[in-house]
Design a protein around this motif. Structure first.
Motif, mmCIF file in Angstrom:
data_model
loop_
_atom_site.group_PDB
_atom_site.id
_atom_site.type_symbol
_atom_site.label_atom_id
_atom_site.label_comp_id
_atom_site.label_asym_id
_atom_site.label_seq_id
_atom_site.Cartn_x
_atom_site.Cartn_y
_atom_site.Cartn_z
ATOM 1 N N GLU A 89 -34.780 -69.224 53.910
ATOM 2 C CA GLU A 89 -33.857 -69.797 52.927
ATOM 3 C C GLU A 89 -33.357 -68.778 51.910
ATOM 4 O O GLU A 89 -32.488 -69.095 51.089
ATOM 5 C CB GLU A 89 -34.494 -70.989 52.208
ATOM 6 N N ASP A 90 -33.893 -67.576 51.942
ATOM 7 C CA ASP A 90 -33.370 -66.500 51.094
ATOM 8 C C ASP A 90 -32.149 -65.831 51.720
ATOM 9 O O ASP A 90 -31.515 -64.976 51.083
ATOM 10 C CB ASP A 90 -34.449 -65.434 50.850
ATOM 11 N N THR A 91 -31.818 -66.196 52.933
ATOM 12 C CA THR A 91 -30.658 -65.618 53.605
ATOM 13 C C THR A 91 -29.390 -65.927 52.825
ATOM 14 O O THR A 91 -29.100 -67.085 52.522
ATOM 15 C CB THR A 91 -30.538 -66.171 55.034
ATOM 16 N N ALA A 92 -28.660 -64.875 52.464
ATOM 17 C CA ALA A 92 -27.458 -65.018 51.647
ATOM 18 C C ALA A 92 -26.843 -63.637 51.441
ATOM 19 O O ALA A 92 -27.445 -62.618 51.783
ATOM 20 C CB ALA A 92 -27.794 -65.635 50.288
ATOM 21 N N VAL A 93 -25.657 -63.632 50.853
ATOM 22 C CA VAL A 93 -25.084 -62.396 50.339
ATOM 23 C C VAL A 93 -25.501 -62.290 48.876
ATOM 24 O O VAL A 93 -25.349 -63.245 48.106
ATOM 25 C CB VAL A 93 -23.550 -62.375 50.462
ATOM 26 N N TYR A 94 -26.038 -61.134 48.516
ATOM 27 C CA TYR A 94 -26.552 -60.918 47.173
ATOM 28 C C TYR A 94 -25.584 -60.033 46.392
ATOM 29 O O TYR A 94 -25.099 -59.024 46.894
ATOM 30 C CB TYR A 94 -27.933 -60.285 47.231
ATOM 31 N N TYR A 95 -25.356 -60.438 45.131
ATOM 32 C CA TYR A 95 -24.447 -59.740 44.235
ATOM 33 C C TYR A 95 -25.138 -59.468 42.900
ATOM 34 O O TYR A 95 -26.022 -60.214 42.485
ATOM 35 C CB TYR A 95 -23.216 -60.594 43.931
ATOM 36 N N GLY A 109 -21.071 -57.244 47.655
ATOM 37 C CA GLY A 109 -22.378 -57.831 47.918
ATOM 38 C C GLY A 109 -23.088 -57.142 49.066
ATOM 39 O O GLY A 109 -22.536 -56.268 49.752
ATOM 40 N N THR A 110 -24.322 -57.535 49.277
ATOM 41 C CA THR A 110 -25.113 -57.000 50.379
ATOM 42 C C THR A 110 -25.796 -58.171 51.094
ATOM 43 O O THR A 110 -26.383 -59.046 50.457
ATOM 44 C CB THR A 110 -26.127 -55.954 49.889
ATOM 45 N N GLN A 111 -25.665 -58.188 52.410
ATOM 46 C CA GLN A 111 -26.167 -59.301 53.206
ATOM 47 C C GLN A 111 -27.675 -59.175 53.415
ATOM 48 O O GLN A 111 -28.166 -58.121 53.848
ATOM 49 C CB GLN A 111 -25.462 -59.340 54.567
#
Length: 116
Positions: A89-95, A109-111
């Protein structure tokens, strides 16, 4: 104008770790609170960790508390996010961006992808 560049994402198995970095170019942002955000497919962008300008006060979303650690190095104009015990559930694009509005222009962002 500040430009934000996030890096460090990747594919990791559940339980693994990643360290994200955010580099800022342009005028210094050392007097600003900073934050890491994430956006999963079909969901709104959410704040997961914040840090004040001096780095001695942090806050976390309940979903990541105890697993993620935010830090910063003002001399390098950098903010970091250490992510441990990753879950699917931490899967996401992070900014990264300012802690509060008005936000600077968002980076790409970083995937982060966590497999089960």
């Amino acid at each position: 104008q500040i430009q934000l560049v996030e890096s460090g994402g990747g594919l990791v198995q559940a339980g693994g770790s990643l360290r994200l970095s955010c580099a800022a170019s342009g005028r210094t942002y050392s007097n600003r609170g900073m934050a890491w955000f994430r956006q999963a497919p079909g969901k709104e962008r959410e704040s997961v960790a914040t840090i004040n300008w001096s780095g001695d006060s942090t806050d976390y979303a309940d979903s990541v508390k105890g697993r993620f650690t935010i830090s910063r190095d003002n001399a390098k104009n950098a903010v970091y996010l250490q992510m441990n015990s990753l879950k699917p559930e931490d899967t996401a694009v992070y900014y990264c961006n300012r802690q509060s509005r008005p936000y600077w222009t968002w980076g790409q962002g970083t995937q982060v992808t966590v497999s089960s």
